[in-house]
Write a protein that holds these residues in place. Structure first.
Motif, PDB file in Angstrom:
ATOM      1  N   UNK A 140       0.829  -1.219   0.000  1.00  0.00           N
ATOM      2  CA  UNK A 140       0.000   0.000   0.000  1.00  0.00           C
ATOM      3  C   UNK A 140       0.855   1.257   0.000  1.00  0.00           C
ATOM      4  N   UNK A 141       2.108   1.145   0.473  1.00  0.00           N
ATOM      5  CA  UNK A 141       2.994   2.315   0.510  1.00  0.00           C
ATOM      6  C   UNK A 141       2.879   3.130   1.776  1.00  0.00           C
ATOM      7  N   UNK A 142       2.200   2.579   2.794  1.00  0.00           N
ATOM      8  CA  UNK A 142       2.014   3.296   4.055  1.00  0.00           C
ATOM      9  C   UNK A 142       3.222   3.102   4.973  1.00  0.00           C
ATOM     10  N   UNK A 143       3.159   3.778   6.117  1.00  0.00           N
ATOM     11  CA  UNK A 143       4.143   3.652   7.180  1.00  0.00           C
ATOM     12  C   UNK A 143       3.408   3.089   8.395  1.00  0.00           C
ATOM     13  N   UNK A 144       4.076   2.273   9.215  1.00  0.00           N
ATOM     14  CA  UNK A 144       3.357   1.709  10.360  1.00  0.00           C
ATOM     15  C   UNK A 144       4.287   1.264  11.471  1.00  0.00           C
ATOM     16  N   UNK A 145       3.740   1.249  12.675  1.00  0.00           N
ATOM     17  CA  UNK A 145       4.394   0.569  13.797  1.00  0.00           C
ATOM     18  C   UNK A 145       3.505  -0.621  14.136  1.00  0.00           C
ATOM     19  N   UNK A 146       4.049  -1.837  13.978  1.00  0.00           N
ATOM     20  CA  UNK A 146       3.249  -3.056  14.055  1.00  0.00           C
ATOM     21  C   UNK A 146       3.658  -3.914  15.242  1.00  0.00           C
ATOM     22  N   UNK A 147       2.683  -4.614  15.795  1.00  0.00           N
ATOM     23  CA  UNK A 147       3.003  -5.568  16.854  1.00  0.00           C
ATOM     24  C   UNK A 147       1.942  -6.639  16.982  1.00  0.00           C
ATOM     25  N   UNK A 209      15.749  -5.821  23.291  1.00  0.00           N
ATOM     26  CA  UNK A 209      15.688  -5.763  21.828  1.00  0.00           C
ATOM     27  C   UNK A 209      15.572  -4.321  21.326  1.00  0.00           C
ATOM     28  N   UNK A 210      15.356  -3.369  22.248  1.00  0.00           N
ATOM     29  CA  UNK A 210      15.253  -1.964  21.836  1.00  0.00           C
ATOM     30  C   UNK A 210      13.960  -1.641  21.121  1.00  0.00           C
ATOM     31  N   UNK A 211      12.877  -2.349  21.451  1.00  0.00           N
ATOM     32  CA  UNK A 211      11.580  -2.019  20.836  1.00  0.00           C
ATOM     33  C   UNK A 211      10.637  -1.448  21.900  1.00  0.00           C
ATOM     34  N   UNK A 212       9.769  -0.509  21.499  1.00  0.00           N
ATOM     35  CA  UNK A 212       8.843   0.089  22.457  1.00  0.00           C
ATOM     36  C   UNK A 212       7.742  -0.870  22.897  1.00  0.00           C
ATOM     37  N   UNK A 352       4.410   7.547  18.011  1.00  0.00           N
ATOM     38  CA  UNK A 352       4.814   6.287  17.376  1.00  0.00           C
ATOM     39  C   UNK A 352       6.309   6.227  17.096  1.00  0.00           C
ATOM     40  N   UNK A 353       6.999   7.361  17.256  1.00  0.00           N
ATOM     41  CA  UNK A 353       8.429   7.368  16.926  1.00  0.00           C
ATOM     42  C   UNK A 353       8.653   7.117  15.448  1.00  0.00           C
ATOM     43  N   UNK A 354       7.751   7.622  14.615  1.00  0.00           N
ATOM     44  CA  UNK A 354       7.896   7.485  13.163  1.00  0.00           C
ATOM     45  C   UNK A 354       8.151   8.861  12.569  1.00  0.00           C
ATOM     46  N   UNK A 355       8.831   8.929  11.422  1.00  0.00           N
ATOM     47  CA  UNK A 355       9.011  10.233  10.785  1.00  0.00           C
ATOM     48  C   UNK A 355       7.673  10.731  10.225  1.00  0.00           C
ATOM     49  N   UNK A 356       7.594  12.013   9.922  1.00  0.00           N
ATOM     50  CA  UNK A 356       6.357  12.580   9.375  1.00  0.00           C
ATOM     51  C   UNK A 356       5.696  13.487  10.382  1.00  0.00           C
TER      52      UNK A 356
END
Ligand code: SIB
Ligand code: ZN
Length: 438
Positions: A140-147, A209-212, A352-356
């Motif tokens: 889809x071209x999106x950005x995401x934080x997944x878990x 692991x350095x993940x939130x 989310x610690x994501x760019x944008x």
């Protein structure tokens, strides 16, 4: 440079001002290289390789849906008008027990389509079969934080441990996927649906692991009371004791927060994702959004799953957050338009610690172009007011993420909209047949 220029529109800047400006994007880098006011002096920039027309429109950062369960689009309208606990136990969890990875992919694709069509470029997702969700995010071209969401109540120790391990494995393996547009988190469902030993171990391993950490917290009074009764401390103090509070962590809901919890969230830098529609629909309560913001907590907006909303339109969430925030504070000046726009953009990206989340040189090229030429958006006294109170997802003309055009003039370029809808509707109807005969 392979340049994309968004021309002729008004641009929402990070300070909340709106100016007539052209936005130039380096498509290869996925970055905004220049935001140039039309009144600016000096040499005009060279022609771009491609332009997106924004005349009569408002260029805004791509919206961030900071808490959802995206594949729950398949359960949209499946079970309504019930409180959280019976809704989950009697309707949603039995249906989810029948969900296959193919279903999750079909539902995630439908959700991605809906998000692109309503100007959302980034989201956080807690669900299962997350490799399938990641494939959809990539396509889809999106950005995401997944878990992967962990639930241990009602499971034996081996199954519970396997669920925790799965979440940690997903967090490790999918981080950086889709050209780094995918990041991950350890996602225990909540402080009451995951047992203490599993929370403790999982959070410790996530830190290594350095993940939130992302979980549902203080969503209903029914969820807070047992923690207070059993432990003699409130949920946010418990979370702190588990090591789950920190600047990279973000908790969904935060409705029933009191007794020092707001200060603990603020001091630790833990973000809160406010989900006003879900909180109203499940009658969970009113989050103290104005107080959270005044205390310095980063507040983002989330739709939650489509079964408790019932759509993934962040414009609705902005309006609901402003309305509900005023009611909660008993003050019409609380949670103003600019605040909810900030929560849906920069606040979401930061949580989310994501760019944008910001339109400025150097920022990620994630944006949406909102058509203001509509009766419900006329006249334009204040474009920010319109974003919060009058615009809808269907007013979005173009959506750009990471420098790529995902939707142009309402045509989604990365997904076959008709096929996605048809496929998801068929998957949902098969699912309900299986649940009925189970
Ligand atoms: N691995 C877990 C799945 C957890 S995913 C996250 C879960 O959150 C559920 N969910 C959706 N909305 C809400 C909400 O508002 N509060 C709490 N849970 C929710 C959703 O249906 C899903 O079951 C298991 O074995 O069941
Ligand atoms: Zn949720």
């Amino acid at each position: 440079m392979n340049a994309l220029r968004v021309t002729g529109g008004r641009v929402l800047r990070p300070d909340g001002s709106v100016t007539e400006a052209d936005v130039t994007i380096d498509r290869d880098a996925g970055r905004i290289v220049e935001v140039r006011d039309v009144s600016a002096d000096g040499e005009a920039p060279p022609d771009a390789d491609e332009t997106l027309d924004a005349s009569g429109s408002l260029v805004i950062p791509g919206l961030v849906n900071a808490h959802t369960h995206v594949a729950m689009t398949l359960l949209r309208g499946y079970a309504d008008d019930k409180p959280l606990d019976p809704w989950l136990r009697e309707d949603i969890w039995p249906a989810e027990a029948e969900l296959t990875p193919d279903d999750v992919e079909a539902g995630a694709e439908l959700g991605a389509l809906e998000m692109i069509r309503s100007g959302t470029t980034a989201f956080a997702d807690m669900y299962f079969a997350m490799d399938r969700v990641a494939d959809v995010v990539d396509r889809a071209g999106l950005r995401a934080r997944l878990g992967h969401g962990v639930v241990t109540v009602g499971k034996d120790a081996a199954d519970a441990r396997a669920d925790v391990e799965e979440s940690l494995a997903v967090a490790r393996e999918l981080d950086g996927a889709a050209d780094s547009r995918i990041r991950t988190a350890f996602m225990p469902h909540s402080l009451t649906t995951v047992g203490e030993e599993f929370l403790r171990e999982g959070v410790a391993e996530a830190r290594e692991a350095g993940v939130p950490v992302h979980l549902h917290a203080n969503e209903t009074a029914d969820e807070v009371d047992p923690i207070v009764d059993e432990r003699g401390e409130r949920p946010i103090a418990y979370a702190e004791d588990l090591g789950a509070l920190g600047p990279d962590d973000f908790f969904a809901h935060g409705v029933h927060v009191g007794g020092g919890e707001i200060d603990r969230l603020a001091e630790s830098g833990t973000a809160v994702v406010h989900c006003p529609a879900s909180n109203m629909k499940l009658a969970s309560g009113m989050a103290p959004v104005q107080r959270l913001r005044e205390a310095g907590v980063t507040v983002a907006l989330g739709t939650d799953g489509a079964a408790s909303n019932n759509d993934l339109d962040v414009f609705d969430e902005m309006r609901d957050a402003a309305m509900l925030g005023k009611l909660a504070a008993d003050d019409a000046s609380a949670v103003p338009a600019g605040a909810v726009v900030e929560m849906a953009t920069a606040g979401g990206a930061d949580a989310l610690g994501l760019p944008g989340g910001r339109i400025e040189a150097g920022a990620a090229a994630d944006l949406a172009v909102v058509d203001l030429d509509a009766p419900h958006l006329t006249p334009v006294h204040d474009p920010v007011s319109h974003l919060a109170y009058a615009a809808r997802g269907s007013d979005v003309r173009h959506t750009v993420c990471d420098g790529d055009i995902l939707m142009r003039d309402r045509e989604v370029l990365t997904l076959d909209a008709a096929a996605v809808q048809e496929h998801a509707a068929a998957a949902a109807s098969d699912l309900v047949d299986r649940v009925d005969s189970a």
